[in-house]
Design a protein around this motif. Structure first.
Motif, PDB file in Angstrom:
ATOM      1  N   GLU A  48     -13.641  -0.394 -24.073  1.00 47.65           N
ATOM      2  CA  GLU A  48     -13.947  -0.175 -25.479  1.00 47.65           C
ATOM      3  C   GLU A  48     -15.468  -0.089 -25.627  1.00 47.65           C
ATOM      4  N   GLU A  49     -15.927   0.811 -26.462  1.00 47.32           N
ATOM      5  CA  GLU A  49     -17.369   0.928 -26.668  1.00 47.32           C
ATOM      6  C   GLU A  49     -17.943  -0.362 -27.254  1.00 47.32           C
ATOM      7  N   ASN A  50     -17.167  -0.985 -28.111  1.00 49.34           N
ATOM      8  CA  ASN A  50     -17.619  -2.226 -28.722  1.00 49.34           C
ATOM      9  C   ASN A  50     -16.660  -3.347 -28.343  1.00 49.34           C
ATOM     10  N   GLN A  51     -16.950  -4.043 -27.240  1.00 48.58           N
ATOM     11  CA  GLN A  51     -16.076  -5.109 -26.776  1.00 48.58           C
ATOM     12  C   GLN A  51     -15.962  -6.237 -27.799  1.00 48.58           C
ATOM     13  N   GLN A  52     -16.967  -6.379 -28.642  1.00 41.66           N
ATOM     14  CA  GLN A  52     -16.974  -7.480 -29.594  1.00 41.66           C
ATOM     15  C   GLN A  52     -15.795  -7.405 -30.560  1.00 41.66           C
ATOM     16  N   LYS A  53     -15.361  -6.199 -30.889  1.00 38.80           N
ATOM     17  CA  LYS A  53     -14.277  -6.063 -31.868  1.00 38.80           C
ATOM     18  C   LYS A  53     -12.930  -6.491 -31.283  1.00 38.80           C
ATOM     19  N   LEU A  54     -12.882  -6.735 -29.971  1.00 42.05           N
ATOM     20  CA  LEU A  54     -11.642  -7.153 -29.336  1.00 42.05           C
ATOM     21  C   LEU A  54     -11.454  -8.662 -29.368  1.00 42.05           C
ATOM     22  N   ILE A  55     -12.478  -9.384 -29.751  1.00 48.97           N
ATOM     23  CA  ILE A  55     -12.446 -10.830 -29.613  1.00 48.97           C
ATOM     24  C   ILE A  55     -11.376 -11.471 -30.486  1.00 48.97           C
ATOM     25  N   ARG A  66       0.816  -1.219   0.000  1.00 50.57           N
ATOM     26  CA  ARG A  66       0.000   0.000   0.000  1.00 50.57           C
ATOM     27  C   ARG A  66       0.845   1.262   0.000  1.00 50.57           C
ATOM     28  N   ARG A  67       2.104   1.168   0.426  1.00 47.61           N
ATOM     29  CA  ARG A  67       2.978   2.329   0.432  1.00 47.61           C
ATOM     30  C   ARG A  67       3.476   2.681  -0.963  1.00 47.61           C
ATOM     31  N   MET A  68       3.216   1.807  -1.936  1.00 49.25           N
ATOM     32  CA  MET A  68       3.725   2.037  -3.287  1.00 49.25           C
ATOM     33  C   MET A  68       2.828   2.946  -4.120  1.00 49.25           C
ATOM     34  N   GLY A  69       1.614   3.218  -3.642  1.00 45.18           N
ATOM     35  CA  GLY A  69       0.700   4.044  -4.430  1.00 45.18           C
ATOM     36  C   GLY A  69       0.338   3.380  -5.739  1.00 45.18           C
ATOM     37  N   LEU A  70       0.053   2.079  -5.691  1.00 44.72           N
ATOM     38  CA  LEU A  70      -0.234   1.325  -6.914  1.00 44.72           C
ATOM     39  C   LEU A  70      -1.537   1.777  -7.556  1.00 44.72           C
ATOM     40  N   ARG A  71      -1.645   1.517  -8.862  1.00 45.90           N
ATOM     41  CA  ARG A  71      -2.837   1.878  -9.617  1.00 45.90           C
ATOM     42  C   ARG A  71      -3.386   0.641 -10.317  1.00 45.90           C
ATOM     43  N   VAL A  72      -4.681   0.674 -10.570  1.00 46.86           N
ATOM     44  CA  VAL A  72      -5.360  -0.449 -11.217  1.00 46.86           C
ATOM     45  C   VAL A  72      -6.094   0.082 -12.434  1.00 46.86           C
ATOM     46  N   ALA A  73      -5.900  -0.572 -13.573  1.00 45.56           N
ATOM     47  CA  ALA A  73      -6.642  -0.247 -14.785  1.00 45.56           C
ATOM     48  C   ALA A  73      -7.489  -1.450 -15.166  1.00 45.56           C
ATOM     49  N   ILE A  74      -8.759  -1.215 -15.466  1.00 45.35           N
ATOM     50  CA  ILE A  74      -9.690  -2.283 -15.835  1.00 45.35           C
ATOM     51  C   ILE A  74     -10.158  -2.047 -17.265  1.00 45.35           C
ATOM     52  N   PHE A  75     -10.115  -3.104 -18.077  1.00 43.08           N
ATOM     53  CA  PHE A  75     -10.410  -2.979 -19.506  1.00 43.08           C
ATOM     54  C   PHE A  75     -11.692  -3.701 -19.926  1.00 43.08           C
ATOM     55  N   GLN A  76     -12.389  -4.282 -18.985  1.00 48.53           N
ATOM     56  CA  GLN A  76     -13.597  -5.038 -19.312  1.00 48.53           C
ATOM     57  C   GLN A  76     -14.695  -4.647 -18.331  1.00 48.53           C
TER      58      GLN A  76
END
Length: 297
Positions: free
Chosen positions: A161-168, A124-134
């Motif tokens: 992504e607005e269109n998750q289908q295009k990521l498949i 927790r002292r590292m100031g970590l960040r989380v990115a979520i793509f789904q």
């Protein structure tokens, strides 16, 4: 108090893969290059990947979330190992552990254990960040089935992504490439603006100790706000930040030595320590490479 600052990696993350073919299959890994790593997992590159992700019935994989902001590769690998082995890691107290070796495959359990690790003393002292793509992964994060609170030092970035289908087809390669490039651009902008601020600063006085700052000898700190021209010795600013630290100390008797965040003395805006120190070490490396100019008498 002394701070031994080592140059952080440009980027290193711990990620959660999800099988597009079998949505209940997940894989945890780490990498400095998520775009390339995803291609390895999906077999687009001849070498690399992991045995567990090579099964054709599980491919292609998609990166659903990443944890980033680690101060070193070692710390990222430690986090990856702890997340893999959340049922036995020393970073989660036995009474707080969720799931067992055989029952930890649920994505609800994986995300609950991720939250526990983000709040662990070592991380927790590292100031970590989380990115979520789904989006459905974010929904699970919000539902919070196991009611695990998250440290306020953790910043959450959403990149759907607005269109998750295009990521498949083949996984979300371009999305990951764009994500890392955006972070690199932010760092480059911070660095260039810091150089401009230094050039425009005639007095070059540290806002904490009021002593003159020497860019060739000292490690410099700059407020991340573009409109603020505050200048610091990094050690002075770190000590100042710990006074207003908004988090629990590591114990009741030993104060934290490294801040997570703190206010700029001049503009009072909050600055996060890990991007600040990354920028400071990049500046230090820059001035070390160009060297002090030689002036003839």
């Amino acid at each position: 108090m002394s701070y031994n600052l080592q140059y952080p990696p440009r980027f290193y993350c711990v990620y959660l893969l999800r099988s597009i073919a079998r949505k209940n299959s997940f894989y945890i890994g780490s990498t400095p290059d998520p775009h390339r790593r995803l291609r390895q997992h999906n077999g687009d590159l001849a070498f690399g990947g992991a045995d567990r992700t090579k099964k054709n019935k599980l491919r292609p994989w998609q990166m659903t979330m990443v944890v980033y902001g680690f101060p070193s590769k070692i710390s990222a690998l430690q986090f990856e190992y702890a997340w893999h082995h959340a049922y036995r890691t020393r970073h989660i107290p036995v009474k707080n552990r969720i799931g067992t070796r055989n029952s930890g495959n649920s994505v609800h359990i994986k995300i609950a254990n991720l939250k526990l690790l983000l709040s662990a003393h070592a991380f927790r002292r590292m100031g970590l960040r989380v990115a979520i793509f789904q989006k459905d992964i974010y929904d699970i994060w919000v539902v919070n089935r196991y009611n695990v609170s998250v440290s306020e030092s953790v910043l959450l970035k959403l990149d759907f992504e607005e269109n998750q289908q295009k990521l498949i087809q083949g996984g979300n390669y371009e999305q990951m490439k764009a994500f890392v490039k955006s972070l690199e651009k932010d760092e480059d902008d911070y660095f260039e603006i810091s150089l401009e601020k230094l050039e425009q600063n005639n007095t070059r006085i540290c806002c904490v100790c009021t002593r003159v700052v020497d860019q060739f000898e000292d490690v410099l700190g700059f407020c991340a706000s573009k409109s603020c021209h505050a200048l610091y010795h990094v050690q002075c600013w770190a000590e100042e930040m710990t006074k207003d630290l908004i988090s629990e100390p590591l114990s009741h008797t030993v104060p934290p030595l490294t801040p997570v965040k703190g206010k700029c003395v001049k503009c009072q805006k909050v600055n996060w320590w890990w991007p600040t120190v990354k920028n400071s070490m990049r500046l230090h490396q820059h001035f070390t490479e160009i060297g002090r100019p030689f002036i003839k008498n």
